[in-house]
Design a protein around this motif. Structure first.
Motif, mmCIF file in Angstrom:
data_model
loop_
_atom_site.group_PDB
_atom_site.id
_atom_site.type_symbol
_atom_site.label_atom_id
_atom_site.label_comp_id
_atom_site.label_asym_id
_atom_site.label_seq_id
_atom_site.Cartn_x
_atom_site.Cartn_y
_atom_site.Cartn_z
ATOM 1 N N GLY A 427 0.767 -1.135 -0.097
ATOM 2 C CA GLY A 427 -0.086 0.049 0.073
ATOM 3 C C GLY A 427 0.892 1.275 0.032
ATOM 4 N N ASN A 428 0.262 2.389 0.422
ATOM 5 C CA ASN A 428 0.943 3.619 0.576
ATOM 6 C C ASN A 428 1.118 4.419 1.863
ATOM 7 O OD1 ASN A 428 -1.747 4.471 0.270
ATOM 8 N ND2 ASN A 428 -1.285 6.037 -0.941
ATOM 9 N N GLY A 429 0.554 3.464 3.008
ATOM 10 C CA GLY A 429 0.445 4.080 4.431
ATOM 11 C C GLY A 429 0.014 3.273 5.232
ATOM 12 N N PHE A 430 0.295 3.183 6.422
ATOM 13 C CA PHE A 430 -0.133 2.605 7.423
ATOM 14 C C PHE A 430 -0.289 3.079 8.676
ATOM 15 C CE2 PHE A 430 4.165 2.348 8.264
ATOM 16 C CZ PHE A 430 4.521 2.299 9.709
ATOM 17 N N VAL A 431 -1.116 2.626 9.791
ATOM 18 C CA VAL A 431 -1.200 2.996 11.139
ATOM 19 C C VAL A 431 -1.268 1.810 12.200
ATOM 20 C CG1 VAL A 431 -2.615 4.223 13.049
ATOM 21 C CG2 VAL A 431 -2.649 5.152 10.522
ATOM 22 N N LEU A 432 -0.176 1.987 13.026
ATOM 23 C CA LEU A 432 -0.103 0.728 14.074
ATOM 24 C C LEU A 432 -0.677 1.175 15.412
ATOM 25 C CD1 LEU A 432 0.888 -2.211 14.460
ATOM 26 C CD2 LEU A 432 3.135 -1.373 15.223
ATOM 27 N N LYS A 433 -1.857 0.595 15.664
ATOM 28 C CA LYS A 433 -2.204 1.195 16.852
ATOM 29 C C LYS A 433 -1.801 0.333 17.983
ATOM 30 C CE LYS A 433 -6.919 1.426 16.910
ATOM 31 N NZ LYS A 433 -8.235 1.174 16.635
ATOM 32 N N THR A 453 11.078 4.185 24.933
ATOM 33 C CA THR A 453 11.711 4.613 23.364
ATOM 34 C C THR A 453 11.589 3.689 22.415
ATOM 35 O OG1 THR A 453 13.071 6.096 24.719
ATOM 36 C CG2 THR A 453 13.659 5.728 22.404
ATOM 37 N N ALA A 454 11.212 3.821 21.278
ATOM 38 C CA ALA A 454 10.987 3.013 20.332
ATOM 39 C C ALA A 454 11.420 3.483 18.705
ATOM 40 C CB ALA A 454 9.692 2.225 20.183
ATOM 41 N N GLU A 455 12.081 2.717 18.176
ATOM 42 C CA GLU A 455 12.459 2.859 16.735
ATOM 43 C C GLU A 455 11.580 2.329 15.560
ATOM 44 O OE1 GLU A 455 17.355 3.665 17.448
ATOM 45 O OE2 GLU A 455 16.553 1.737 16.734
ATOM 46 N N LEU A 456 11.453 3.124 14.504
ATOM 47 C CA LEU A 456 10.748 2.712 13.203
ATOM 48 C C LEU A 456 11.428 2.659 12.225
ATOM 49 C CD1 LEU A 456 7.786 2.097 12.107
ATOM 50 C CD2 LEU A 456 7.703 4.583 11.689
ATOM 51 N N PHE A 457 11.439 1.544 11.535
ATOM 52 C CA PHE A 457 12.257 1.445 10.314
ATOM 53 C C PHE A 457 11.422 0.803 9.220
ATOM 54 C CE2 PHE A 457 15.041 0.392 13.883
ATOM 55 C CZ PHE A 457 16.385 0.805 13.569
ATOM 56 N N ILE A 458 11.583 1.407 7.962
ATOM 57 C CA ILE A 458 10.617 1.209 6.818
ATOM 58 C C ILE A 458 11.409 0.737 5.698
ATOM 59 C CG2 ILE A 458 8.734 1.845 5.272
ATOM 60 C CD1 ILE A 458 7.829 3.749 7.139
ATOM 61 N N ASP A 459 11.552 -0.473 5.272
ATOM 62 C CA ASP A 459 12.227 -1.052 4.035
ATOM 63 C C ASP A 459 13.758 -0.815 4.612
ATOM 64 O OD1 ASP A 459 9.990 -1.315 2.800
ATOM 65 O OD2 ASP A 459 9.846 0.511 1.737
ATOM 66 N N GLY A 460 14.062 -0.908 5.820
ATOM 67 C CA GLY A 460 15.442 -0.976 6.389
ATOM 68 C C GLY A 460 15.801 0.211 6.811
ATOM 69 N N GLN A 461 15.336 1.357 6.604
ATOM 70 C CA GLN A 461 15.949 2.575 6.710
ATOM 71 C C GLN A 461 15.087 3.071 8.077
ATOM 72 O OE1 GLN A 461 18.240 4.534 5.055
ATOM 73 N NE2 GLN A 461 18.395 2.409 3.953
ATOM 74 N N LYS A 462 15.717 3.781 9.078
ATOM 75 C CA LYS A 462 15.189 4.313 10.111
ATOM 76 C C LYS A 462 14.402 5.555 9.815
ATOM 77 C CE LYS A 462 17.396 5.888 13.837
ATOM 78 N NZ LYS A 462 18.403 5.861 15.379
ATOM 79 N N LYS A 489 4.964 -2.832 -2.020
ATOM 80 C CA LYS A 489 5.191 -3.643 -0.826
ATOM 81 C C LYS A 489 6.428 -2.910 -0.153
ATOM 82 C CE LYS A 489 4.098 -7.849 -3.327
ATOM 83 N NZ LYS A 489 4.811 -9.411 -3.449
ATOM 84 N N HIS A 490 6.037 -3.193 1.470
ATOM 85 C CA HIS A 490 6.929 -2.458 2.266
ATOM 86 C C HIS A 490 7.089 -3.326 3.511
ATOM 87 C CE1 HIS A 490 6.729 1.549 0.136
ATOM 88 N NE2 HIS A 490 5.544 1.230 0.184
ATOM 89 N N THR A 491 8.236 -3.240 4.138
ATOM 90 C CA THR A 491 8.516 -4.049 5.209
ATOM 91 C C THR A 491 8.712 -2.874 6.547
ATOM 92 O OG1 THR A 491 9.642 -5.772 4.179
ATOM 93 C CG2 THR A 491 10.205 -5.544 6.463
ATOM 94 N N VAL A 512 -3.955 -0.498 7.023
ATOM 95 C CA VAL A 512 -3.322 -0.347 5.924
ATOM 96 C C VAL A 512 -3.859 0.543 4.836
ATOM 97 C CG1 VAL A 512 -1.994 -1.418 3.717
ATOM 98 C CG2 VAL A 512 -1.826 -2.464 6.153
ATOM 99 N N TYR A 513 -3.311 1.604 4.103
ATOM 100 C CA TYR A 513 -3.953 2.294 3.098
ATOM 101 C C TYR A 513 -3.320 2.149 1.930
ATOM 102 C CZ TYR A 513 -5.628 5.563 6.587
ATOM 103 O OH TYR A 513 -6.501 6.265 7.558
#
Length: 522
Positions: A427-433, A453-462, A489-491, A512-513
């Protein structure tokens, strides 16, 4: 709230969809002549506005979000009795978020002056001790973590940007600007963008404009139609309210028919993660439609207005609060039926929770600020007479949130984050509740000082390092989100940096959007 966005194809499509309804907006009229009111009349209308808001909020309280995607049947009684307002103010003070948010901004104007910068309003509400939800809480979190307005309200930073929040707390802006809808919108603009954007901001702009117009007109239809002129016709907010006005003309005696038309066309939620794929809907334009439903079909009758705006459902304390405040301004305090003021006098000296301000206090401050605004905008005060230079409403700039984003799926994760969690989506967006909280619920605190404290990575990039407070007043309403990704597709990987024996991060749903709407064929 966030950075400005382009609104290409969706806006054009939205505009074309309602081209045939453009006649709802009358042509601009010539400059209006000054209007003179007795000071006592102006004060009575200001009192009526604040009292009407409290009456509506109290009356609708027991029904709030208990009827989502449906209406309250006529045989279902809603309680109202002598002493009810005082009892509710003391025992259920959290109901009045409409009021204590309003009073926060009134208090800043009083202490810092009418030219108080938006940073003063933002700081006052971000650090207040009251409970908040949705766009208000998301905006508060952003402010507490270093973001400033208007970025704090923009939809890229606030998944609740289209929610009702500023709509329910914009009353102050119209009550400060009698007969001056453009000034009401101008007063509310920077404050509304602390927590909202797009339709979420338009809800407050529209409500503020209707309050302002209610000072100088006794025609509900005029106030509803004229107030809508402050909203750009291309916006989905305008289109929704224009439809309600159109359906009211088609079905002038059947508010339930119009309710069904609204439900069919406008009930799909796009933004708020708590409402997408649910019957729950806190979207500003839908709930504003119910305000207008009450006003138009109420026809100036306070009882009918209260009943209809409440029985329409969804945020059914806030909607009658707005409708009651607008109509209360039009009628004046003295003309609100005695039945609805039953027990009000004994509550008017009670400070609203989290404030040092009562209704009697805000009646006086409201008058003081209104006279100042009148004088600043070409009017005058001469003895017992107040001369107002009324304004012809002008549309504000176009803003639309969540453009090019369409809800595609929701998946229940429902697990604790102990170290890392990964997921794939297309997709092109997401929300993790989810939420951060104490493991022992009995030790839960509104102001718990602990934060993950938490980190978010999308497609290997922080892409983000975020604080996840365990206290309710400082919480992050949603764990993580990201919009405007390249479709495909995204990870995603979330990594917790400081696990704690006494607290936990609970992951809820993944939403997911996609860049194209999902249409079920049947």
């Amino acid at each position: 709230m966030k950075k400005l966005l382009l609104v290409p194809l969706l806006t054009l499509l939205a505009f074309s969809r309602t081209a045939g309804d453009a006649a709802v907006r009358p042509p601009a009229s010539a400059p209006k002549k000054a209007i003179t009111l007795a000071k006592a009349t102006l004060q009575d209308k200001i009192k009526g506005g604040w009292a009407g808001q409290v009456i509506g909020c109290t009356f609708g309280g027991p029904t709030e979000f208990r009827y989502t995607g449906t209406m309250l049947n006529d045989y279902q009684p809603i309680p109202w009795y002598d002493g009810y307002i005082k009892k509710t103010m003391i025992e259920n003070f959290g109901l009045y978020d409409d009021i204590y948010m309003d009073l926060t901004f009134v208090d800043v104007f009083e202490k810092k002056g009418l030219d108080a910068p938006v940073s003063e309003h933002a700081s006052a509400y971000a650090t207040a001790g009251y409970m908040l939800w949705h766009a208000n809480q998301a905006g508060r979190y952003n402010l507490l973590n270093g973001m400033k307005a208007p970025d704090s309200g923009h939809w890229l930073n606030n998944p609740h940007a289209d929610d009702i929040d500023f709509q329910i707390e914009a009353d102050f802006s119209g009550l400060m600007a009698p007969g001056m809808p453009n000034t009401a919108v101008q007063i509310g603009d920077p404050i509304g963008h602390i927590m909202n954007y797009g339709d979420g901001w338009y809800g407050g702009a529209y409500v503020g404009a209707m309050y302002a117009l209610a000072f100088t007109s006794s025609d509900v239809n005029y106030v509803v139609n004229e107030g809508l002129k402050v909203i750009p016709q291309q916006s989905t907010f305008y289109q929704c309210i224009a439809d309600v006005i159109k359906w009211h003309r088609q079905y002038p005696t059947d508010w339930k028919r119009t309710w069904f038309e609204v439900q069919q066309k406008w009930a799909d939620e796009v933004g708020c993660p708590d409402g997408v794929f649910q019957s729950f809907n806190i979207d500003a334009k839908l709930n504003s439609a119910y305000i207008v439903l009450g006003l138009l079909y109420g026809g100036g009758d306070f009882t009918k207005t209260m009943q209809i705006s409440t029985r329409a459902g969804q945020d059914s304390d806030c909607n009658p609060a707005s409708a009651g405040g607008i109509l209360g301004t039009m009628l004046g305090y003295a003309n609100i039926p005695a039945y609805w003021k039953m027990g009000l006098a004994e509550a008017e000296d009670i400070d609203f929770k989290y404030t040092t301000m009562s209704l009697n206090d805000v009646y006086a401050l409201g008058m003081k600020h209104a006279l100042q605004v009148v004088a600043r905008n070409g009017g005058s005060v001469n003895g017992d007479q107040v001369t107002i230079v009324p304004q012809t409403p002008k549309p504000v700039r176009l803003e639309q949130a969540f453009t090019g984003h369409y809800p595609r799926s929701v998946t229940g994760i429902n697990k604790d984050l102990t170290d890392e969690y990964s997921f794939d989506f297309e997709g092109n967006g997401f929300v993790l509740k989810g939420e951060a909280k104490p493991k022992n619920r009995s030790s839960w605190q509104y102001e718990n000082p602990f934060a993950f404290t938490a980190e978010l990575f999308i497609d290997g990039q922080k892409v983000e390092t975020a604080k996840l407070p365990a206290g309710f007043t400082a919480r992050r309403h949603d764990l993580f989100w990201k919009y405007q990704l390249t479709p495909g597709k995204h990870t995603v990987r979330v990594r917790l940096l400081n696990p704690d024996a006494d607290h936990v991060v609970r992951i809820g749903d993944l939403m997911v959007y996609g860049d194209k709407p999902l249409k079920i064929k049947y």
